[in-house]
Motif scaffolding. Structure first.
Motif, PDB file in Angstrom:
ATOM      1  N   LEU A 102      37.974  30.180  50.812  1.00 61.31           N
ATOM      2  CA  LEU A 102      37.709  31.141  49.743  1.00 61.31           C
ATOM      3  C   LEU A 102      36.284  30.976  49.215  1.00 61.31           C
ATOM      4  CD1 LEU A 102      41.109  30.925  47.797  1.00 61.31           C
ATOM      5  CD2 LEU A 102      40.346  32.763  49.309  1.00 61.31           C
ATOM      6  N   THR A 103      35.896  29.720  49.062  1.00 62.91           N
ATOM      7  CA  THR A 103      34.537  29.451  48.546  1.00 62.91           C
ATOM      8  C   THR A 103      33.468  29.977  49.504  1.00 62.91           C
ATOM      9  OG1 THR A 103      35.370  27.474  47.431  1.00 62.91           O
ATOM     10  CG2 THR A 103      32.970  27.645  47.750  1.00 62.91           C
ATOM     11  N   ASN A 104      33.693  29.737  50.797  1.00 58.99           N
ATOM     12  CA  ASN A 104      32.737  30.204  51.792  1.00 58.99           C
ATOM     13  C   ASN A 104      32.641  31.719  51.785  1.00 58.99           C
ATOM     14  OD1 ASN A 104      32.344  31.184  54.871  1.00 58.99           O
ATOM     15  ND2 ASN A 104      31.109  29.347  54.456  1.00 58.99           N
ATOM     16  N   LEU A 105      33.797  32.379  51.582  1.00 62.09           N
ATOM     17  CA  LEU A 105      33.813  33.841  51.541  1.00 62.09           C
ATOM     18  C   LEU A 105      32.940  34.352  50.401  1.00 62.09           C
ATOM     19  CD1 LEU A 105      34.990  36.504  52.625  1.00 62.09           C
ATOM     20  CD2 LEU A 105      36.920  36.182  51.039  1.00 62.09           C
ATOM     21  N   VAL A 106      33.057  33.716  49.239  1.00 64.30           N
ATOM     22  CA  VAL A 106      32.271  34.133  48.072  1.00 64.30           C
ATOM     23  C   VAL A 106      30.776  33.867  48.318  1.00 64.30           C
ATOM     24  CG1 VAL A 106      31.818  33.652  45.643  1.00 64.30           C
ATOM     25  CG2 VAL A 106      34.190  33.813  46.478  1.00 64.30           C
ATOM     26  N   ASN A 107      30.483  32.703  48.914  1.00 59.87           N
ATOM     27  CA  ASN A 107      29.073  32.357  49.141  1.00 59.87           C
ATOM     28  C   ASN A 107      28.416  33.282  50.164  1.00 59.87           C
ATOM     29  OD1 ASN A 107      29.120  30.226  47.330  1.00 59.87           O
ATOM     30  ND2 ASN A 107      29.793  28.738  48.897  1.00 59.87           N
ATOM     31  N   VAL A 108      29.158  33.657  51.188  1.00 58.04           N
ATOM     32  CA  VAL A 108      28.585  34.544  52.210  1.00 58.04           C
ATOM     33  C   VAL A 108      28.311  35.926  51.642  1.00 58.04           C
ATOM     34  CG1 VAL A 108      29.083  35.744  54.386  1.00 58.04           C
ATOM     35  CG2 VAL A 108      29.581  33.309  54.162  1.00 58.04           C
ATOM     36  N   CYS A 109      29.163  36.344  50.716  1.00 56.66           N
ATOM     37  CA  CYS A 109      28.992  37.671  50.122  1.00 56.66           C
ATOM     38  C   CYS A 109      27.846  37.701  49.096  1.00 56.66           C
ATOM     39  CB  CYS A 109      30.279  38.117  49.429  1.00 56.66           C
ATOM     40  SG  CYS A 109      31.644  38.416  50.594  1.00 56.66           S
ATOM     41  N   LEU A 110      27.353  36.551  48.676  1.00 53.69           N
ATOM     42  CA  LEU A 110      26.293  36.499  47.684  1.00 53.69           C
ATOM     43  C   LEU A 110      25.027  37.163  48.242  1.00 53.69           C
ATOM     44  CD1 LEU A 110      25.304  35.368  44.935  1.00 53.69           C
ATOM     45  CD2 LEU A 110      24.567  33.309  46.172  1.00 53.69           C
ATOM     46  N   GLY A 111      24.482  38.010  47.462  1.00 53.79           N
ATOM     47  CA  GLY A 111      23.246  38.679  47.848  1.00 53.79           C
ATOM     48  C   GLY A 111      23.460  40.030  48.469  1.00 53.79           C
ATOM     49  N   SER A 112      24.607  40.209  49.083  1.00 52.77           N
ATOM     50  CA  SER A 112      24.844  41.514  49.698  1.00 52.77           C
ATOM     51  C   SER A 112      25.424  42.482  48.675  1.00 52.77           C
ATOM     52  CB  SER A 112      25.780  41.368  50.899  1.00 52.77           C
ATOM     53  OG  SER A 112      27.016  40.803  50.464  1.00 52.77           O
ATOM     54  N   HIS A 113      26.612  42.100  48.104  1.00 55.60           N
ATOM     55  CA  HIS A 113      27.168  42.986  47.075  1.00 55.60           C
ATOM     56  C   HIS A 113      27.775  42.175  45.924  1.00 55.60           C
ATOM     57  CE1 HIS A 113      30.248  42.020  50.073  1.00 55.60           C
ATOM     58  NE2 HIS A 113      31.129  42.067  49.069  1.00 55.60           N
ATOM     59  N   ILE A 114      27.452  40.872  45.852  1.00 57.30           N
ATOM     60  CA  ILE A 114      27.896  40.034  44.740  1.00 57.30           C
ATOM     61  C   ILE A 114      26.692  39.251  44.233  1.00 57.30           C
ATOM     62  CG2 ILE A 114      29.369  38.063  44.112  1.00 57.30           C
ATOM     63  CD1 ILE A 114      31.394  39.025  46.092  1.00 57.30           C
ATOM     64  N   ASN A 115      26.501  39.310  42.909  1.00 56.85           N
ATOM     65  CA  ASN A 115      25.379  38.560  42.320  1.00 56.85           C
ATOM     66  C   ASN A 115      25.820  37.158  41.958  1.00 56.85           C
ATOM     67  OD1 ASN A 115      26.898  38.832  39.956  1.00 56.85           O
ATOM     68  ND2 ASN A 115      25.841  40.706  39.373  1.00 56.85           N
ATOM     69  N   LYS A 116      24.894  36.372  41.411  1.00 61.36           N
ATOM     70  CA  LYS A 116      25.187  34.976  41.102  1.00 61.36           C
ATOM     71  C   LYS A 116      26.222  34.831  39.991  1.00 61.36           C
ATOM     72  CE  LYS A 116      20.801  32.979  42.601  1.00 61.36           C
ATOM     73  NZ  LYS A 116      19.627  32.169  42.201  1.00 61.36           N
ATOM     74  N   LYS A 117      26.134  35.744  39.014  1.00 59.58           N
ATOM     75  CA  LYS A 117      27.080  35.662  37.901  1.00 59.58           C
ATOM     76  C   LYS A 117      28.497  35.916  38.401  1.00 59.58           C
ATOM     77  CE  LYS A 117      28.005  37.590  33.330  1.00 59.58           C
ATOM     78  NZ  LYS A 117      27.594  38.601  32.309  1.00 59.58           N
ATOM     79  N   ALA A 118      28.571  36.926  39.264  1.00 66.98           N
ATOM     80  CA  ALA A 118      29.906  37.214  39.826  1.00 66.98           C
ATOM     81  C   ALA A 118      30.369  36.055  40.694  1.00 66.98           C
ATOM     82  CB  ALA A 118      29.857  38.493  40.630  1.00 66.98           C
ATOM     83  N   ARG A 119      29.399  35.445  41.369  1.00 66.06           N
ATOM     84  CA  ARG A 119      29.736  34.305  42.224  1.00 66.06           C
ATOM     85  C   ARG A 119      30.330  33.175  41.401  1.00 66.06           C
ATOM     86  NH1 ARG A 119      26.517  29.833  43.315  1.00 66.06           N
ATOM     87  NH2 ARG A 119      27.149  28.638  45.178  1.00 66.06           N
ATOM     88  N   GLN A 120      29.707  32.868  40.252  1.00 61.90           N
ATOM     89  CA  GLN A 120      30.214  31.809  39.381  1.00 61.90           C
ATOM     90  C   GLN A 120      31.630  32.133  38.887  1.00 61.90           C
ATOM     91  OE1 GLN A 120      28.880  28.880  38.848  1.00 61.90           O
ATOM     92  NE2 GLN A 120      27.111  29.401  40.129  1.00 61.90           N
ATOM     93  N   LYS A 121      31.839  33.393  38.573  1.00 62.45           N
ATOM     94  CA  LYS A 121      33.140  33.813  38.069  1.00 62.45           C
ATOM     95  C   LYS A 121      34.221  33.652  39.144  1.00 62.45           C
ATOM     96  CE  LYS A 121      35.467  37.823  36.030  1.00 62.45           C
ATOM     97  NZ  LYS A 121      35.325  39.260  35.649  1.00 62.45           N
ATOM     98  N   LEU A 122      33.850  34.037  40.380  1.00 62.09           N
ATOM     99  CA  LEU A 122      34.838  33.936  41.458  1.00 62.09           C
ATOM    100  C   LEU A 122      35.120  32.481  41.817  1.00 62.09           C
ATOM    101  CD1 LEU A 122      33.582  36.836  43.752  1.00 62.09           C
ATOM    102  CD2 LEU A 122      35.657  36.799  42.349  1.00 62.09           C
ATOM    103  N   LEU A 123      34.026  31.658  41.790  1.00 67.04           N
ATOM    104  CA  LEU A 123      34.233  30.241  42.071  1.00 67.04           C
ATOM    105  C   LEU A 123      35.123  29.581  41.019  1.00 67.04           C
ATOM    106  CD1 LEU A 123      30.681  29.138  43.327  1.00 67.04           C
ATOM    107  CD2 LEU A 123      32.768  29.489  44.688  1.00 67.04           C
ATOM    108  N   ALA A 124      34.965  30.016  39.760  1.00 68.44           N
ATOM    109  CA  ALA A 124      35.815  29.506  38.686  1.00 68.44           C
ATOM    110  C   ALA A 124      37.272  29.893  38.921  1.00 68.44           C
ATOM    111  CB  ALA A 124      35.324  30.025  37.345  1.00 68.44           C
TER     112      ALA A 124
END
Length: 965
Positions: free
Chosen positions: A933-955
């Motif tokens: 799940l974490t890798n999925l969120v990290n790979v999506c970063l920059g394409s259609h998910i920003n860092k703030k959203a990334r932190q929220k999803l990781l949480a």
């Protein structure tokens, strides 16, 4: 008084002279003296004065004649005598005398005419008497003449005739007496001929005749002798009655009963008969056991004869125990059969008598007496049934408990149960008894024996399992456990109490009782010579095929498939079961079906090992014992469950235990299976290597009931990739366990029928929690093969070398897909190789393919989760690779749907989700690991998910993972 007498005499002389002349000289007269005459004239003539003088006379003078007047008067004289007084007193006495004499003379003169008349009558009588004397003299003279002439001779003839008649009667009596004297010889002959009614009839007639001649002194002695003879007959009759107890003879018993009826002792005979039956039981069992004890002792020591029966039973050896028991039961059967036939005789006799009595009702009193006797005999016989059976039970119980049977061979112990079961059937038919005494005694011996036997069998099972190479045991395709000798009793549909090894089932045996069946001869306890013929039946004689020709042709057909295309060979699973999907009937397909025919010829052949067969045989033996003796059904079923438990635990321990794979969390072992395995381990498996010397006695006893955990034979290799890590052995092991479970399922109705109602929950729990979990063991066992059969690590390395951040959509799939498919093709090939050795059932192949595909899909997801950078085109490439994999995979297997297909597709498509959708998706799909799940969120970063959203999803991922930690 002399003077009075003289006067009376004198008065008599004054009678006429003719009378004086006729008087005989007997009469003597005295002439009175002159002085007496003078005195009489001088006496006063005045009657009054005379009466006064008489009255003055003292009373004493009128006493009896023995009175002495002189003595009286002398004694009255005064002491001093006076002459004057004496003269005066003398004169007074003379006056008194004169007055009395005068009075007497007057009286005589007054009666003078009557005297004369009477005297004349006397004279006339004298004359008549003289005439009668003359007549008598003449009569006597004439009688003497007649006597001499006629009467004496005639009367002599009459007397002789009378004497002759008396002598004839005497002769007849003497002849009768002579016959009576000789009766004892005839009686002895009749007794030797066992004609007891005739002997008693003759004896009673003799007694009656003897009473007629009892006035003869010799008859009194004969009567006593006849009474002694009658008592002797009664004694011999009692002996004859006792013979009935062992060998009933209808003619003999009829004579005995007729004899007792003549004696009027029908009721006494019945009392004696029951006493003899009781004595016969005791004597019979004692002699049988004594004979075997002395035979085994090998000497003529008489000390055994003095022992009590209970003590004698303890001297029976193990070798002689069974033949002695058989002879004991045969002898007791003879006694009970005699009693049964005795009752039957009385029933028939009563019916005949009742018919006769109804047709002739004249003798009402005799009929009532006979009816009373019949009722008494009937009640006595009915009461005696249970009494006789109770004695039999006690004797057999004493014999059973006199020897420890725990070390007997199984067949010998089953034979003992067989005999006792047959005896209990006899008891039920004999008096309707449930034989509680026998059941309890055999239950004690059975439980004692069974614990020892089961402990030994468990140790043997452990030894078998540790030496088992898990090779297929070839049996016929039509193999059924009912073909095994141990289960023959189930094929013979009859009462469990009937001997399973001796009597064939038949319609007759179901309706005819043993007494009816053997009343004319034979014995239900005879040891038949062919009782073990069925032992020669061997279901393992087959090598798995119907004939050698079929086996040969099967291999030829299979070998001729060398030209079959590889892809068609991969249809192995479908063809093996006949469930292949509809395809075009090509030449190759037809040829592949030749291989299929070979496989199908073995479809019905069950997969089992020698150990499985031994366990099944053990189950059959246990059921035999349980079927014969229902009171120990729970103990037997409990021990049967332990056999299954230990086999299941061994298979799991050998082939299914792998902590590495179990920790994957894929739910390979269900909670029910884990619970069952834990229960078996705690209750049955001894995990301690050596006994603790400081342990308590209770702990030692508990350990005694347990068995050490088995160890896999070193001949079994599970590490070779060519054999798919011992797949053949795993298949044989797990499928033999499944087959064993199926046999337990088949036996469940039989077990349920004999299980006590209070213990049925145990049986239900055993089937629901243990037997039904056998098939669940396939997953952990075959998971190990699936995990090792394909190199998933190599797949990850190949996937790591792929570039996923491509800028254009690719039309060619990646190399790792071909490598993975090649692994599956190699797996399929090796699977086919294994199938040449062991038939792989459809459920097994399905599980293997399912495990491999699921592991492959999870490996793909893991590989995709290791990607650091990925573009939309990269995701499209992932989908292309997966679709290529699925397309090729579907040609190798017919499993539909493909396991975990959505698991991969959902993960790939999650890349395109928006922030909110991805958060919801993460919460809904917890089957993915935190890393994925974490890798999925990290790979999506920059394409259609920003860092703030990334932190929220990781949480959110962290929140999901926290409870797991």
């Amino acid at each position: 008084m002399q003077k009075i007498k003289s006067l009376m005499t004198r008065q008599g002389l004054r009678s006429p002279q003719e009378s004086v002349n006729d008087l005989s000289p007997i009469e003597s007269f005295r002439i009175p003296t002159k002085e007496e005459l003078r005195e009489l004239h001088e006496e006063p003539t005045d009657p009054q004065a005379q009466q006064e003088i008489i009255n003055s006379i003292e009373e004493v003078y009128f006493s009896n004649d023995s009175f002495d007047i002189v003595k009286y008067e002398l004694e009255r004289l005064p002491p001093v005598l006076s002459l004057q007084e004496l003269e005066e007193y003398r004169d007074k006495l003379k006056q008194q005398q004169a007055a009395v004499s005068k009075k007497v003379a007057d009286l005589i003169l007054e009666k003078q005419p009557a005297y004369v008349e009477e005297l004349e009558r006397v004279t006339s009588l004298q004359t008549g008497l003289q005439l009668a004397a003359v007549i008598c003299t003449n009569g006597r003279r004439h009688l003497n003449i007649a006597k001499e002439g006629f009467t004496q001779t005639s009367l002599g003839l009459l007397a002789n005739q009378r004497k002759r008649q008396l002598l004839i009667g005497l002769l007849k009596s003497l002849r009768t007496i002579k016959t009576l004297q000789r009766t004892d010889v005839r009686l002895s002959e009749m007794l030797e001929e066992e004609d007891y009614p005739g002997a008693i009839q003759l004896c009673l007639e003799c007694q009656k005749a003897a009473s007629t001649f009892k006035h003869y002194s010799c008859i009194s002695e004969l009567n006593s002798k006849l009474q002694d003879t009658l008592e002797q007959i009664e004694e011999q009759l009692d002996v004859a009655l006792s013979k009935i107890c062992k060998n009933f003879d209808i003619n003999h018993y009829t004579k005995v009963q007729q004899a007792y009826r003549l004696l009027g002792k029908t009721q006494t005979a019945m009392d004696q008969l029951h006493m003899h039956f009781t004595q016969a039981i005791h004597n019979t069992v004692f002699q049988v056991v004594l004979g075997y004890v002395e035979l085994c002792a090998g000497n003529t020591d008489t000390k055994f004869q003095k022992l009590q029966y209970k003590d004698l039973c303890t001297h029976i050896t193990s070798d002689s125990y069974i033949p002695c028991l058989a002879d004991l039961c045969k002898a007791l059967w003879e006694v009970m059969l005699s009693y049964y036939l005795t009752m039957q005789w009385h029933e028939n006799h009563d019916q005949d008598e009742a018919a006769v009595g109804s047709s002739d009702g004249n003798n009402v009193i005799g009929t009532e007496e006979n009816s009373f006797d019949r009722n008494y005999v009937k009640k006595k016989l009915e009461h005696g049934l249970s009494r006789i059976w109770q004695d039999v039970q006690l004797k057999v119980k004493t014999y059973l408990l006199g020897t420890d049977l725990s070390n007997f061979k199984y067949d010998d112990f089953i034979f003992v149960l067989d005999v006792i079961s047959r005896l209990m059937q006899v008891g039920e038919e004999f008096c309707g008894s449930k034989s509680e005494v026998l059941q309890e005694s055999i239950r004690k011996q059975s439980v004692n024996y069974f614990k020892t036997y089961h402990r030994t069998r468990l140790e043997e099972l452990r030894m078998f399992l540790e030496n088992e190479t898990w090779e297929l045991c070839p049996v016929k395709s039509s193999f059924s456990i009912l073909q095994l000798h141990e289960f023959k009793f189930m094929e013979q549909s009859r009462s469990p109490s009937v001997s399973p090894s001796k009597q064939p089932a038949s319609a007759i045996s179901a309706t005819v009782t043993l007494f009816e069946q053997y009343c004319n001869g034979g014995n239900p306890f005879e040891i038949q010579a062919d009782s073990k013929d069925d032992e020669t039946e061997d279901v393992l004689a087959s090598n798995g095929y119907e004939s050698d020709e079929q086996e040969k042709s099967a291999y030829q057909e299979y070998d001729s498939d060398s030209d079959v295309p590889e892809e068609l060979k991969r249809d192995y699973v479908d063809e093996q079961t006949g469930d292949a999907p509809i395809k075009s009937v090509s030449r190759e397909t037809l040829r592949s079906r030749k291989k299929s025919d070979y496989n199908l010829s073995k479809v019905n052949a069950p997969i089992l090992t020698n150990t499985t067969l031994n366990v099944i045989r053990l189950v059959g033996k246990y059921m035999q014992m349980m079927n014969i003796l229902k009171p120990i059904a729970f103990d037997v079923i409990h021990f049967m469950s332990q056999l299954f438990d230990y086999y299941l635990y061994a298979v799991y321990t050998f082939f299914g235990r792998n902590d590495t794979f179990e920790s994957t969390g894929l739910g390979l072992s269900s909670s029910r299976l884990r619970t069952t395995l834990n229960r078996i381990q705690e209750s049955l498996i001894d995990l301690e290597v050596s006994a603790d010397p400081s342990g308590t006695l209770t702990a030692a006893e508990e350990r005694k009931e347990k068995v050490p955990s088995p160890h896999l034979s070193h001949l079994v290799v599970l590490t070779s990739g060519n054999s798919l890590y011992g797949l053949a052995e795993r298949v044989v092991a797990t499928e033999s366990l499944v087959f064993l479970a199926e046999q337990f399922e088949f036996l469940q109705p039989h077990l349920d029928a004999v299980m006590p109602a209070a213990k049925k929950p145990f049986l239900q729990q055993f089937y629901s929690q243990t037997v039904s979990t056998a098939s669940e063991l396939r997953k952990p066992v075959y998971w190990i093969v699936a995990a090792k059969a394909i190199d998933y690590e190599q797949m990850l390395l190949l996937m790591a070398n792929v570039k996923w951040d491509v800028k254009e959509i690719m039309s060619q799939h990646n190399v790792y897909v071909d490598a993975l498919l090649k692994e599956f093709e190699e797996f399929n090939r090796r699977l086919n190789e294994v199938s040449k050795r062991v038939r792989i059932p459809l459920p097994v192949s399905n599980i293997l393919w399912e495990h491999c595909i699921r592991l492959a899909n999870r490996t793909l997801v893991e590989g995709y989760a290791n990607v650091k950078k990925c573009s939309n085109e990269g995701r499209a490439l992932m989908q292309l690779d997966f679709q290529q994999f699925l397309m090729k995979l579907e040609k190798l297997t017919d499993i539909r749907p493909i396991p975990d297909k959505e698991f991969v597709e959902t993960y790939i498509k999650a890349y395109y989700l928006t922030e909110n959708d991805m958060e919801r998706w993460i919460k809904e799909h917890r089957e993915y690991s935190t890393k994925q799940l974490t890798n999925l969120v990290n790979v999506c970063l920059g394409s259609h998910i920003n860092k703030k959203a990334r932190q929220k999803l990781l949480a959110a991922i962290d929140d999901i993972d926290r409870p797991k930690r």
